[in-house]
Design a protein around this motif. Sequence first.
Motif, PDB file in Angstrom:
ATOM      1  N   VAL A  20      28.428  -9.928   2.113  1.00 45.39           N
ATOM      2  CA  VAL A  20      29.486  -9.025   2.580  1.00 45.39           C
ATOM      3  C   VAL A  20      30.588  -8.996   1.525  1.00 45.39           C
ATOM      4  N   PRO A  21      30.869  -7.822   0.941  1.00 53.06           N
ATOM      5  CA  PRO A  21      31.934  -7.761  -0.060  1.00 53.06           C
ATOM      6  C   PRO A  21      33.303  -7.950   0.584  1.00 53.06           C
ATOM      7  N   GLU A  22      34.189  -8.598  -0.146  1.00 50.62           N
ATOM      8  CA  GLU A  22      35.553  -8.803   0.330  1.00 50.62           C
ATOM      9  C   GLU A  22      36.392  -7.590  -0.061  1.00 50.62           C
ATOM     10  N   PHE A  80      41.856  -0.684  10.124  1.00 51.23           N
ATOM     11  CA  PHE A  80      40.433  -0.996  10.209  1.00 51.23           C
ATOM     12  C   PHE A  80      39.800  -1.052   8.823  1.00 51.23           C
ATOM     13  N   GLY A  81      40.215  -0.189   7.915  1.00 51.35           N
ATOM     14  CA  GLY A  81      39.703  -0.224   6.541  1.00 51.35           C
ATOM     15  C   GLY A  81      40.007  -1.550   5.859  1.00 51.35           C
ATOM     16  N   ARG A  85      35.736  -5.691   6.763  1.00 46.63           N
ATOM     17  CA  ARG A  85      34.835  -6.703   6.184  1.00 46.63           C
ATOM     18  C   ARG A  85      35.003  -8.061   6.874  1.00 46.63           C
ATOM     19  N   SER A  86      36.238  -8.439   7.178  1.00 38.87           N
ATOM     20  CA  SER A  86      36.422  -9.720   7.869  1.00 38.87           C
ATOM     21  C   SER A  86      35.879  -9.642   9.297  1.00 38.87           C
ATOM     22  N   GLN A  88      33.324  -7.842  10.109  1.00 35.05           N
ATOM     23  CA  GLN A  88      31.877  -7.892   9.923  1.00 35.05           C
ATOM     24  C   GLN A  88      31.409  -9.341   9.767  1.00 35.05           C
ATOM     25  N   VAL A  89      32.147 -10.138   9.013  1.00 35.54           N
ATOM     26  CA  VAL A  89      31.796 -11.552   8.844  1.00 35.54           C
ATOM     27  C   VAL A  89      31.895 -12.276  10.181  1.00 35.54           C
ATOM     28  N   LYS A  90      32.966 -12.026  10.936  1.00 39.68           N
ATOM     29  CA  LYS A  90      33.128 -12.669  12.244  1.00 39.68           C
ATOM     30  C   LYS A  90      32.021 -12.247  13.207  1.00 39.68           C
ATOM     31  N   SER A  91      31.604 -10.997  13.131  1.00 41.50           N
ATOM     32  CA  SER A  91      30.523 -10.512  13.982  1.00 41.50           C
ATOM     33  C   SER A  91      29.206 -11.212  13.643  1.00 41.50           C
ATOM     34  N   LEU A  92      28.928 -11.384  12.360  1.00 38.59           N
ATOM     35  CA  LEU A  92      27.706 -12.079  11.948  1.00 38.59           C
ATOM     36  C   LEU A  92      27.757 -13.555  12.343  1.00 38.59           C
ATOM     37  N   GLU A  93      28.929 -14.171  12.231  1.00 36.76           N
ATOM     38  CA  GLU A  93      29.055 -15.575  12.632  1.00 36.76           C
ATOM     39  C   GLU A  93      28.868 -15.741  14.137  1.00 36.76           C
ATOM     40  N   ARG A  94      29.313 -14.774  14.903  1.00 36.40           N
ATOM     41  CA  ARG A  94      29.151 -14.832  16.355  1.00 36.40           C
ATOM     42  C   ARG A  94      27.673 -14.775  16.754  1.00 36.40           C
ATOM     43  N   VAL A  95      26.857 -14.102  15.942  1.00 34.40           N
ATOM     44  CA  VAL A  95      25.426 -13.992  16.218  1.00 34.40           C
ATOM     45  C   VAL A  95      24.678 -15.258  15.780  1.00 34.40           C
ATOM     46  N   GLY A  96      25.292 -16.078  14.954  1.00 36.24           N
ATOM     47  CA  GLY A  96      24.650 -17.312  14.540  1.00 36.24           C
ATOM     48  C   GLY A  96      24.568 -17.523  13.040  1.00 36.24           C
ATOM     49  N   PHE A  97      24.946 -16.527  12.254  1.00 32.20           N
ATOM     50  CA  PHE A  97      24.949 -16.693  10.807  1.00 32.20           C
ATOM     51  C   PHE A  97      26.006 -17.728  10.441  1.00 32.20           C
ATOM     52  N   ARG A  98      25.775 -18.441   9.342  1.00 31.20           N
ATOM     53  CA  ARG A  98      26.784 -19.408   8.917  1.00 31.20           C
ATOM     54  C   ARG A  98      27.204 -19.096   7.484  1.00 31.20           C
ATOM     55  N   ARG A  99      28.495 -19.236   7.259  1.00 29.36           N
ATOM     56  CA  ARG A  99      29.081 -18.950   5.952  1.00 29.36           C
ATOM     57  C   ARG A  99      28.708 -20.071   4.991  1.00 29.36           C
ATOM     58  N   THR A 100      28.116 -19.694   3.847  1.00 29.59           N
ATOM     59  CA  THR A 100      27.687 -20.728   2.896  1.00 29.59           C
ATOM     60  C   THR A 100      28.467 -20.694   1.595  1.00 29.59           C
ATOM     61  N   GLY A 101      29.230 -19.651   1.344  1.00 32.21           N
ATOM     62  CA  GLY A 101      30.016 -19.650   0.122  1.00 32.21           C
ATOM     63  C   GLY A 101      30.454 -18.272  -0.309  1.00 32.21           C
TER      64      GLY A 101
END
Length: 145
Positions: A20-22, A80-81, A85-86, A88-101
Motif C-alpha cells: 500500500v503506497p503512503e 478522504f484523499g 491509504r491509512s 486501507q491499511v487499517k481495513s486490511l489489518e482488521r481482516v487479519g493482515f499484519r504489517r511487516t515493514g
Amino acid sequence: MKLFTVLESPDGKAERVAFVPEGFSWSALILNGLWALWHRMWVVAALLFALSSALTVATNLELLGSGLAALLNFGIALVFGFEARSLQVKSLERVGFRRTGLIQASNSEAAELVYFAGRAPVATKVATSQLRAAHDDTLGIFGNV
C-alpha cells in the motif's frame, strides 16, 4: 521515490502480500466512493454514501445552500484523499493482515522485487563443475547463450 507499507496475509501466501503506497491518493479524491468499494472498504464506502446523501437531502430541503454543500462535499473528498491509504491499511489489518515493514521504491513492482529479494532463501553453493565458462565475444546483453 514512494514509501510502501507491506502487509502479509494471515495465511502466509506470498501472492497475497499487499503493498500500500503512503501519501495522498488522487483517485480516492476524485472517485471516493468507488475507490472505497474497489478496495473492499465496505463500511467506509457506506459512510461516504451516507454523508453525500445527507448533504443532498439538506440541499434539497434548503437547509444548506448549494455552494456550501458543494464545498462540504469537496472537503470530505479532500480529507478522504489524505486518509484513504491509512484507512486501507487499517481495513486490511482488521481482516487479519499484519504489517511487516516499509519499503522505499519507485513503484509497486519495484517494491515487490525488493521485498521478495529480501525473503529469498539463501542460495546453496554451486559446484564449480556446473558453471559454464563465458565466451570472450559476448556483450552481456543476452547472457551466455
